[in-house]
Design an enzyme around this catalytic site. Structure first.
Site, PDB file in Angstrom:
ATOM      1  N   SER A 165       0.799  -1.259  -0.252  1.00 46.33           N
ATOM      2  CA  SER A 165       0.096  -0.080   0.036  1.00 46.33           C
ATOM      3  C   SER A 165       0.981   1.286  -0.045  1.00 46.33           C
ATOM      4  O   SER A 165       1.752   1.182   0.656  1.00 46.33           O
ATOM      5  CB  SER A 165      -0.908  -0.384   1.321  1.00 46.33           C
ATOM      6  OG  SER A 165      -1.516   1.279   1.501  1.00 46.33           O
ATOM      7  N   GLY A 166       0.737   2.217  -0.970  1.00 45.53           N
ATOM      8  CA  GLY A 166       1.265   3.507  -1.048  1.00 45.53           C
ATOM      9  C   GLY A 166       2.354   3.301  -1.944  1.00 45.53           C
ATOM     10  O   GLY A 166       3.267   4.110  -2.263  1.00 45.53           O
ATOM     11  N   THR A 170      -2.098   1.786  -7.996  1.00 48.82           N
ATOM     12  CA  THR A 170      -3.651   2.150  -8.576  1.00 48.82           C
ATOM     13  C   THR A 170      -3.105   3.094  -9.775  1.00 48.82           C
ATOM     14  O   THR A 170      -3.566   3.482 -10.946  1.00 48.82           O
ATOM     15  CB  THR A 170      -4.320   2.876  -7.489  1.00 48.82           C
ATOM     16  OG1 THR A 170      -4.580   1.949  -6.509  1.00 48.82           O
ATOM     17  CG2 THR A 170      -5.575   3.417  -8.167  1.00 48.82           C
ATOM     18  N   ASN A 214      -0.156   5.812   2.511  1.00 45.11           N
ATOM     19  CA  ASN A 214      -0.697   6.322   1.487  1.00 45.11           C
ATOM     20  C   ASN A 214      -1.890   7.233   1.337  1.00 45.11           C
ATOM     21  O   ASN A 214      -2.883   6.788   1.948  1.00 45.11           O
ATOM     22  CB  ASN A 214      -0.908   5.080   0.287  1.00 45.11           C
ATOM     23  CG  ASN A 214      -1.053   5.518  -1.346  1.00 45.11           C
ATOM     24  OD1 ASN A 214      -1.015   6.664  -1.687  1.00 45.11           O
ATOM     25  ND2 ASN A 214      -1.407   4.735  -2.047  1.00 45.11           N
ATOM     26  N   SER A 217      -4.887   5.215  -1.005  1.00 46.84           N
ATOM     27  CA  SER A 217      -4.736   3.628  -1.102  1.00 46.84           C
ATOM     28  C   SER A 217      -5.853   2.811  -1.189  1.00 46.84           C
ATOM     29  O   SER A 217      -6.925   3.238  -0.915  1.00 46.84           O
ATOM     30  CB  SER A 217      -4.207   3.138   0.251  1.00 46.84           C
ATOM     31  OG  SER A 217      -4.200   1.805   0.428  1.00 46.84           O
ATOM     32  N   SER A 218      -5.593   1.966  -2.192  1.00 47.73           N
ATOM     33  CA  SER A 218      -6.727   1.211  -3.121  1.00 47.73           C
ATOM     34  C   SER A 218      -6.874   0.198  -1.893  1.00 47.73           C
ATOM     35  O   SER A 218      -6.052  -0.650  -1.872  1.00 47.73           O
ATOM     36  CB  SER A 218      -6.332   0.763  -4.331  1.00 47.73           C
ATOM     37  OG  SER A 218      -7.426   0.007  -4.938  1.00 47.73           O
ATOM     38  N   GLY A 438       0.018  -6.035  -2.211  1.00 45.43           N
ATOM     39  CA  GLY A 438       0.954  -7.069  -2.237  1.00 45.43           C
ATOM     40  C   GLY A 438       0.739  -7.683  -0.702  1.00 45.43           C
ATOM     41  O   GLY A 438      -0.003  -7.468   0.061  1.00 45.43           O
ATOM     42  N   GLU A 440       0.818  -7.993   2.953  1.00 47.48           N
ATOM     43  CA  GLU A 440       0.454  -7.113   4.132  1.00 47.48           C
ATOM     44  C   GLU A 440       0.849  -7.571   5.393  1.00 47.48           C
ATOM     45  O   GLU A 440       0.485  -8.650   5.716  1.00 47.48           O
ATOM     46  CB  GLU A 440      -0.848  -6.809   4.106  1.00 47.48           C
ATOM     47  CG  GLU A 440      -1.149  -5.479   3.093  1.00 47.48           C
ATOM     48  CD  GLU A 440      -2.392  -4.845   3.154  1.00 47.48           C
ATOM     49  OE1 GLU A 440      -3.356  -5.209   3.944  1.00 47.48           O
ATOM     50  OE2 GLU A 440      -2.626  -3.727   2.704  1.00 47.48           O
TER      51      GLU A 440
END
Length: 1282
Positions: A165-166, A170, A214, A217-218, A438, A440
């Site tokens: 994330s970040g 996206t 992020n 973040s998605s 990815g 986490e």
């Protein structure tokens, strides 16, 4: 050569470091087998004794030569290991500001946390149609490769974007979709590509949120299939979503936010249509204030709401549906404010207001909702019980309801987006873009993290198998013996999760029968000790080991079921099915991998944290790719590239006609251990480190050559100095002797001058006396002769007067007596006879002219009768045929009549009885070679001139309209042919010039002859049509530019950049898996000569067509601009082209173009000036780049380049040889500081599609209209002179 032999004094190595992960050091003495300690010198200046591991005795990793650092492809590195990869990425990211790097088939993308100007439409156009290795790494290059393979192989493609994330997943996926939408276009008029892009703001608003890592973040995974038709144009798209983080709806950690849409609603609460939602500030709702960070710096939620609504409208979501969505979202916010008051330990009550607002918005009964939030239903086989619940249970039930509503709304929106993107046209192929987070790992990992990491394990397994397969195919294609390579296999970890009685099966059972999950899991973990285990101090969690990262992830079982017991079973079944479908889809496509890396945890721009980076590199498979490649033969060169690079290591006798055999012979001498390399069918395969060894040999050879050159040059300089001093001494002697000689010569000249002066003075005195006497004599003679002449004149006049009255015979008799009078009489008599002859001639001419006029009157009467007959015949035809016959008759009558007016002399005209677009059938080459240039234009003007003579406005208009339409028709039919477009541009301009030249306006008539002025139009002012023709000429010119651009574009990059015009100057470097186009000219490869030949062809065609010289200059200027712009744009996007030697090649190529201009006398066309940015870029590659004085010189020299372009070239500058130095970061910053006040465009690339404004300077023709003839060879026999 053994690996240990490379550990010599001054060799550089990498050693582990707890802070920097890896640290560079230099050996202070040679390593000898058996040594236990290495003496090292660190870069910060300290010396260190590095002890080798007594068990493994493994030596530290060797560092790559500086020449290989910063490569576009990590597989091009000679030493392939973790520190080399990390250092290469760091150098590219920090020093060169390059965020993309290839690692074999993987594109590594590092998030810069800064907006970069590298995603515009100009960049898309630059990457479109290019091979993947020909340009610098970019997400557009991956997208282009997927698009090209889809069209070439007719196989579906997938782009798999993953990362933390970040890390920028996206954004990468969004840019890939933007690329497809831009280059492919839409197969329908529904603008599908716009709808595909419009889905992004919608999905980001409902699926993205701010996290500590992020701002955008998605929080869900998505796989978007972009569909294409048989012509590979976008026809539609379909989206599949995975693993929506529902828990974020009801809970956010500190410094995090809920989904963006909630804050967009709160920011727009003051809008009139939102009054009914009864919203307020985000801090007034429990579901949006928990993170304590309701605002994102630099983001206006109200504006984002406008974009979201616009996207919804574009995708067909009506206003009423949008308001329905907002009502549901507002209802969720109000539901979060519903509090519970404990009545006792097992029951609770609800305050009125928040729940009543929720019920109003959702359209449900308040009493029912209040009851069921505080009670639950228990069903047995025979009875149903309703039981009150505690405050904690009610709170969990409220949150579960909010999550359920949001999930259903999310799925509805996704379905509606898919409906809007669906196409009725049959899909031929698709490119899928997978955006999924990815691995986490948090302090507390629950069911959501478990599902995410399980999906990543499956994707990692698919990636490993694909990399392994490609490696094997490469070896087999090159006929290299295949040796099984050991690679990471995560199948045991996957088995622990999905096998029979695995974790997922146990979850199924737990949802059916409580309290068996942990007990059953205990047996599974005991059976798989390497992949899973229990934590030391807890029996409510389990640990799974991620082998790829050697990291253990602990999952809390407590959070798996309690809050989601009613949904976990359905969700994990759905998740397993969707994941299985995803893996089937990916396995049926050709995958392309993008691994996004987060460089630091603080979102600092261009800041690289080695620890965080190496963790992600291990997790995303980049290092595994490197390890698989390094286990075999990672460095691969074609025979031609090897020969070009290492030609300096060969002797003349070693060079054979067969390049392949030459390389084999030389390599066997250079590397004695044959296991270190393999000869393939088209490439040479090297073990790790061998290319570095060859580079060392090459550098040593070049260094020895440099020393020899220095020795020779120094000797030459000293000898030159001696010769210069000797010459100076001789010169001094010569000048002294010369001075003495000049003094003596001066004395002799003065003596001689005195004598000459005396001589000339004496001569002057005598001559003056003579002239006085001579003048007096002449005066006396003149008076005497005048007196005699007057007497003779009086006698002749007397005889002439007598002749007027005496008969001729008497005169003859009388005159014969005096010869002088006889001559005078004959003269007078002849003059009289001449006057009589002229009078008779004028009389005959008048009679002939009268006869000609009577004949012309008779022909006009006959023509009038013929026209009456044609009119009668037309009236008998049907209406459709009558219109066509009338049009034909109009043109016939116009062209059959005289093209010129009556004048004192007969003028030429043509019987023009054919449609004007018949000229489209003429072959431009034949017309240009055999006839006068501009023949169609002259004939068309003569028709206009005759219509003007007849004073028929309708005929003039119909003729000009037909002319313009016919030209447009032929250009539409054959508009991609340069000769045709050039031909009609030339004739349109000539026609326009004729209308001006014979318009009768004084400004255009001053260059005409008197005969040409007699042909001027008299009845009509055609200025309006001149403007129309001028606009048409501009359109034709722009079409000509597009045609020549399409012809030149494939040649420019190869001829101007890639081809080595000066052989041997540019040494080829290793390029890794992504091979760039070879700079060696193969058959069919474009060279600079190809460009020059094409320019000659263009120029010859335009000259043959009689194009105006000024217009030719403008076309040439446009051509040179295209060449310069495309060359510079590719230079700015190709790191491998930014070197000193390439700058020399470019300057030589530009000099050849300038020579071409001189040969064609076009130096004043402005074409050379359009190459100035390219020239300055080439100079920038060659000048010194060290000191402040160098910076000042660069700033003053590069005035045609923008600041962004200058900085980009300096960042991309790459040494090809060890003798070159990289540009320091401090120097680039100095340049930026000096240029900070310069006001220029922030655009990086030049606009290669720019067309300069064109003008058509008046160019009158000296050709007389009456001399124009139409040869019979054209087949225009139906035109006759009248």
């Amino acid at each position: 050569m053994a690996a240990s032999e490379l550990y010599t004094k001054f060799a550089r190595v990498w050693i582990p470091d707890p802070e920097e992960v890896w640290k560079s050091a230099e050996l202070l003495k040679d390593y000898k087998p058996g040594d236990k300690v290495l003496l090292l010198h660190l870069e910060e200046g300290k010396d260190l004794e590095y002890r080798l591991d007594p068990k493994t005795k493994e030596l530290p990793h060797l560092r790559n030569p500086d020449i290989l650092v910063g490569e576009n492809d990590l597989t091009a590195l000679s030493y392939l290991h973790e520190p080399a990869v990390l250092h290469n990425l760091r150098v590219r990211f920090i020093d060169s500001k390059l965020i993309y790097t290839y690692c074999g088939i993987v594109l590594v993308a590092i998030n810069p946390y800064e907006q970069l100007p590298i995603y515009g439409e100009d960049i898309i156009n630059a990457y479109s149609g290019q091979n993947m290795g020909d340009m610098d790494p970019h997400i557009f290059a991956v997208a282009e490769e997927a698009y090209k393979q889809m069209a070439r192989d007719e196989r579906n493609q997938s782009i798999i974007v993953s990362g933390e994330s970040g890390a920028g997943k996206t954004v990468s996926a969004k840019y890939a979709m933007r690329y497809f939408a831009t280059v492919s276009g839409s197969a329908s008029e529904a603008n599908v590509e716009e709808k595909v892009l419009a889905s992004n703001p919608i999905m980001e608003s409902i699926g993205n949120a701010k996290t500590t890592r992020n701002d955008n973040s998605s929080r869900f995974g998505k796989y978007i299939e972009i569909g294409f038709d048989k012509r590979y144009r976008i026809i539609g798209a379909n989206m599949r979503t995975y693993l929506l983080e529902k828990s974020r709806v009801v809970f956010q950690a500190e410094e995090e936010r809920n989904y963006h849409i909630f804050y967009q609603l709160c920011a727009s609460a003051q809008l009139p249509e939102f009054k009914m939602l009864r919203l307020g500030n985000a801090n007034s709702f429990h579901y949006t204030k928990q993170g304590g960070s309701p605002v994102i710096e630099g983001v206006d939620d109200a504006k984002e709401m406008v974009h979201t609504r616009q996207a919804c409208t574009l995708l067909g979501i009506s206003e009423s549906y949008q308001m329905g969505i907002f009502r549901i979202l507002a209802g969720i916010l109000h539901l979060g404010n519903v509090g519970f008051t404990s009545r006792d330990s097992d029951s609770c009550t609800i305050p009125h207001e928040p729940l009543s607002i929720f019920c109003d918005l959702m359209g449900v009964d308040y009493e029912e909702m209040c009851h069921w939030l505080c009670h639950r239903k228990l069903a047995t086989a025979t009875e149903t019980y309703i039981k009150p619940i505690s405050k904690l249970q009610a709170t969990n039930a409220r949150d579960a309801l909010a999550k359920h509503i949001y999930a259903k709304l999310f799925n509805w929106i996704v379905d509606h987006v898919n409906q809007a993107l669906h196409s009725a046209i049959k899909q031929h192929s698709f490119i899928g873009v997978l955006d999924i987070y990815g691995f986490e790992t948090f302090e507390i990992n629950s069911f959501e993290q478990f599902c995410i990491n399980y999906a990543n394990e499956k994707l990692q397994q698919q990636f490993n198998m694909h990399v392994f397969k490609l490696e094997q195919e490469e070896y087999m294609k090159e006929q290299i013996p295949w040796t099984l390579i050991d690679f990471y296999d995560n199948q045991p970890c996957i088995n622990l999760i999905e096998s029979k009685l695995g974790i997922l099966d146990l979850l199924d059972e737990e949802c059916k029968v409580s309290m068996i999950f942990l007990g059953s899991l205990d047996g599974q973990i005991d059976a798989s000790r390497s992949e899973g285990k229990w934590p030391r101090l807890s029996n409510k969690a389990f640990i799974i080991n991620i082998l790829l990262t050697s990291k253990e992830v602990e999952y809390q079982c407590e959070g798996f079921l309690e809050k989601n017991k009613d949904t976990v079973f359905e969700e994990q079944i759905k998740f397993r099915n969707s994941l299985h479908l995803l893996m089937e889809t990916l396995n049926a496509t050709t995958p392309h991998y993008v691994r996004c890396i987060k460089p630091n945890d603080f979102k600092f721009p261009f800041t690289f944290d080695e620890k965080r980076a190496v963790q992600q590199l291990r997790a995303c498979g980049v290092l595994e790719t490197i390890r698989i490649s390094a286990a075999g033969f990672p460095s691969r060169w074609t025979y031609q590239e090897f020969f070009s690079r290492y030609r300096v290591l060969m002797k003349q006798k070693d060079v054979l006609g067969d390049r392949k055999q030459t390389c084999k012979n030389v390599l066997e001498k250079l590397i004695l251990d044959k296991d270190k390399y393999q000869f393939g069918k088209t490439k040479i395969f090297f073990r790790a480190g061998q290319v570095a060894y060859l580079e060392k040999l090459r550098a040593d050879k070049l260094r020895a050559a440099c020393i020899r050159i220095q020795k020779t040059i120094r000797g030459w300089l000293l000898r030159k100095k001696y010769l210069r001093m000797r010459k100076a001494a001789i010169t001094v002697q010569r000048y002294v002797r010369g001075y003495q000689a000049r003094c003596y010569a001066k004395f002799l000249r003065r003596t001689k001058a005195a004598i000459i002066i005396q001589k000339y003075w004496r001569m002057y005195v005598v001559r003056r006396r003579y002239k006085i006497k001579r003048a007096a004599t002449i005066v006396l003679q003149s008076y005497l002769r005048g007196y005699l002449a007057r007497n003779r004149y009086r006698k002749v006049r007397h005889y002439f007067q007598i002749c007027l009255f005496i008969p001729l015979t008497l005169i003859n008799f009388h005159i014969c007596r005096n010869s002088e009078c006889h001559r005078s009489f004959l003269l007078v008599w002849l003059l009289c006879r001449l006057l009589e002859s002229q009078l008779q001639s004028q009389k005959r001419s008048h009679e002939n002219e009268a006869e000609a006029l009577r004949g012309e009157i008779q022909s006009l009467k006959e023509e009038n009768n013929r026209q009456q007959q044609l009119l009668a015949q037309n009236l008998q035809l049907p209406p459709e045929a009558r219109i066509e016959a009338s049009l034909q008759h109009e043109i016939t009558r116009l062209t059959n009549e005289n093209l010129v007016r009556r004048s004192p002399c007969p003028l030429s005209s043509y019987d023009f009885v054919f449609p004007l677009f018949h000229f489209s059938e003429l072959k431009p080459r034949g017309v240009a070679v055999n006839l006068i240039p501009g023949l169609p234009a002259y004939i068309l003007f003569m028709c206009v001139r005759h219509a003007d003579y007849l004073n028929d406005d309708q005929k003039v208009r119909s003729l000009l309209t037909s002319t313009i339409n016919s030209i447009k028709k032929v250009l539409k039919k054959r508009g991609d042919d340069f000769e045709t477009v050039s031909f009609w541009l030339s004739n349109t301009c000539r026609f326009l010039h004729c209308l001006k030249q014979y318009s009768g306006e004084e400004g255009f008539m001053k260059h005409n002859t008197s005969r040409q002025n007699e042909h001027c139009l008299t009845n009509f002012d055609l200025a309006e049509y001149r403007q129309v023709l001028s606009d048409l000429a501009i359109q034709i010119y722009q079409q000509l530019v597009r045609v020549l651009e399409n012809i030149l574009q494939p040649m420019i990059v190869s001829g101007m950049l890639e081809h080595e015009t000066i052989q041997g100057v540019s040494g080829v470097k290793p390029t890794g898996l992504r091979k760039r186009t070879s700079s060696i000219a193969d058959e069919g490869t474009y060279t600079l000569d190809s460009i020059l030949r094409q320019l000659n062809s263009f120029h010859s065609v335009m000259c043959q067509h009689g194009m105006d010289p000024e217009l030719i200059k403008q076309v040439v200027k446009q051509m040179f601009y295209i060449v310069g712009a495309i060359t510079l744009n590719n230079l700015l996007l190709r790191k491998d082209m930014c070197s000193w030697s390439k700058g020399m090649q470019i300057r030589y190529n530009v000099s050849q173009l300038e020579e071409w201009l001189r040969d064609k006398n076009l130096m004043n066309s402005g074409a050379k000036e359009t190459l100035e940015p390219l020239i300055q870029a080439a100079q920038l590659l060659q000048v010194k780049k060290k000191t402040d004085d160098d910076a000042e010189a660069i700033c003053s020299m590069c005035n045609a380049l923008t600041t962004a372009q200058i900085v980009k070239v300096l960042n991309l500058y790459t040494p090809v040889n060890e003798f070159e130095e990289r540009v320091s970061v401090s120097f680039i910053r100095t340049i930026q500081m000096r240029l900070r006040d310069r006001k220029d465009s922030p655009q990086l690339l030049m606009d290669a599609k720019h067309i300069f404004p064109v003008t058509f300077p008046f160019n009158p023709s000296s050709l007389a209209l009456e001399t124009i003839q139409i040869p019979a060879s054209l087949g225009l026999g139906f035109i006759s002179r009248v």
